[in-house]
Design an enzyme around this catalytic site. Structure first.
Site, PDB file in Angstrom:
ATOM      1  N   THR A   1      23.248 144.435  29.651  1.00 61.30           N
ATOM      2  CA  THR A   1      23.231 143.117  30.278  1.00 61.30           C
ATOM      3  C   THR A   1      23.407 143.319  31.778  1.00 61.30           C
ATOM      4  OG1 THR A   1      24.133 142.015  28.329  1.00 61.30           O
ATOM      5  CG2 THR A   1      24.361 140.869  30.432  1.00 61.30           C
TER       6      THR A   1
ATOM      7  N   LYS B   1      19.695 136.073  28.083  1.00 62.16           N
ATOM      8  CA  LYS B   1      21.062 136.527  27.810  1.00 62.16           C
ATOM      9  C   LYS B   1      22.064 135.735  28.646  1.00 62.16           C
ATOM     10  CE  LYS B   1      24.479 138.975  26.207  1.00 62.16           C
ATOM     11  NZ  LYS B   1      24.581 140.438  26.240  1.00 62.16           N
TER      12      LYS B   1
END
Length: 292
Positions: free
Chosen positions: A97, A172
Site C-alpha cells: 500500500t 485501497k
C-alpha cells in the site's frame, strides 16, 4: 507453473509467497532480513537471494509486499533493484500500500526496462494472507493484469482491475477510509453499550445480522471487548495509509473530515503505547476516555 520472485516476507508476504510455492510455482524470495528468507525456504522450498535483482533474474513474475514508498523504491530501483534483474516482458506486481505518486514513478521506471507493472494492494489482513483469501485491487495495463491474475489467484479470493495504473492504490485508499470510520463507529457503539450496562456480546448477537453488521464487527468485537489488541493490522501502518489518503484528498479536492478525525484518534492510541496494536484499539481509547 511459472518462475516467480517474492520480495518482502512480512506478516503478509511470508504466507502469500507460501501459497505460490504450494501451487507449484518455482519461487525465489528476498527479504531485508536474510534469516527470515532462509526460514521460508526451509518451510516451502525454492531459493533465497541476497538482493532483489538476483531474486528477480529469470522470473516471469515478481511480487513485492514491503512497507512504504521508500521501501518500494529500494527493492525496485538501482543496481541491486528488481528492475535491473528482470527480463523484458516480465510482470512486476506490487502488493504494497503506497502512494499513487510512487506507483506512477515505478510504472514509468519499469516501462523503461520493458517490464510490465500492476499496482495491486490487498485487503484481508494477516488472516486473509494465511488463508489465501485476500481481496486485491488492481491498476495497470489490461494485458499485464490478465497475465498477473492467474498468479494472484494463489492467495486471493477476489482480484479485480479497476483501471489504468494507480487505480488499485486509489481503491485501497477508499478501503482504508471506510475502515477508519467503521472501526470508530463500532468502538463508540460498544463503549455506549458498556456505559448503558448492556452485555456487549449479546448486543452484537442482535445487531450483527442487521444493517449495523460489518466485517469489523464480526471479526473484532470479541477481542475488543476482551481488551486484546496484540494482533492484526498495526496502528502505525494504518496511520501511514491514512496519511496517503489525506494527502491525496488535498490533491483531488475530496473532503475527508471523519478520516482526518480518526487519524488523530489513532495518534492518541500511539501515545498510549499502541503503535503495534490492531486498528480495533480505537476501543481502548474510548475506554480510557470513559475512565476520566
Amino acid at each position: 507453473m511459472a518462475k516467480a520472485a517474492f520480495l518482502g516476507l512480512g506478516v503478509m508476504g511470508y504466507p502469500m509467497a507460501g501459497h505460490l510455492a504450494a501451487k507449484g510455482h518455482d519461487v525465489t524470495v528476498y527479504n531485508r532480513t536474510a534469516a527470515k528468507a532462509e526460514t521460508w525456504v526451509g518451510e516451502h522450498g525454492g531459493a533465497a537471494q541476497p538482493t532483489p535483482r538476483e531474486a528477480a533474474e529469470g522470473a516471469e513474475f515478481v511480487m513485492a509486499c514491503v512497507g512504504n514508498d521508500d521501501d518500494l523504491r529500494s527493492v525496485c530501483l538501482g543496481d541491486d533493484g528488481a528492475f535491473a534483474g528482470m527480463s523484458e516482458g516480465a510482470v512486476f506486481i506490487d502488493h504494497t500500500t503506497v502512494s499513487a505518486a510512487v506507483t506512477r514513478e515505478m510504472y514509468d521506471a519499469a516501462a523503461e526496462k520493458g517490464v510490465k507493472y500492476v499496482d495491486a494492494p490487498v485487503s484481508g489482513g494477516q488472516a486473509g494472507a494465511e488463508n489465501g483469501q485476500l481481496v486485491i485491487m488492481c491498476g495497470g495495463d489490461a494485458d499485464a493484469y490478465s497475465r498477473a491474475e492467474p498468479m494472484m489467484d494463489a492467495y486471493a479470493k477476489l482480484a479485480k482491475r479497476l483501471g489504468e495504473v494507480t487505480a488499485g492504490q486509489l481503491c485501497k485508499m477508499v478501503n482504508q477510509i471506510c475502515i477508519a470510520g467503521l472501526v470508530q463507529g463500532l468502538s463508540e457503539g460498544l463503549h455506549f453499550a458498556e456505559k448503558a450496562g448492556l452485555d456487549g456480546r449479546a448486543v452484537v448477537d442482535v445487531i450483527g445480522g442487521g444493517a449495523a453488521g460489518s466485517w469489523q464487527m464480526v471479526n473484532r468485537y470479541e477481542t475488543m471487548l476482551d481488551g486484546e489488541f496484540e494482533h492484526g493490522f498495526a496502528v502505525d501502518w494504518m496511520r501511514k495509509d491514512l496519511a496517503i489518503c489525506l494527502a491525496t484528498a488535498e490533491e483531488n479536492g475530496a473532503s475527508l473530515p471523519v478520516t482526518a478525525l480518526v487519524d488523530q484518534f489513532y495518534k492518541d492510541v500511539q501515545a498510549m503505547g499502541g503503535n503495534r496494536w490492531d486498528t480495533s484499539s480505537l476501543f481502548a481509547r474510548m475506554r480510557k476516555l470513559g475512565e476520566g
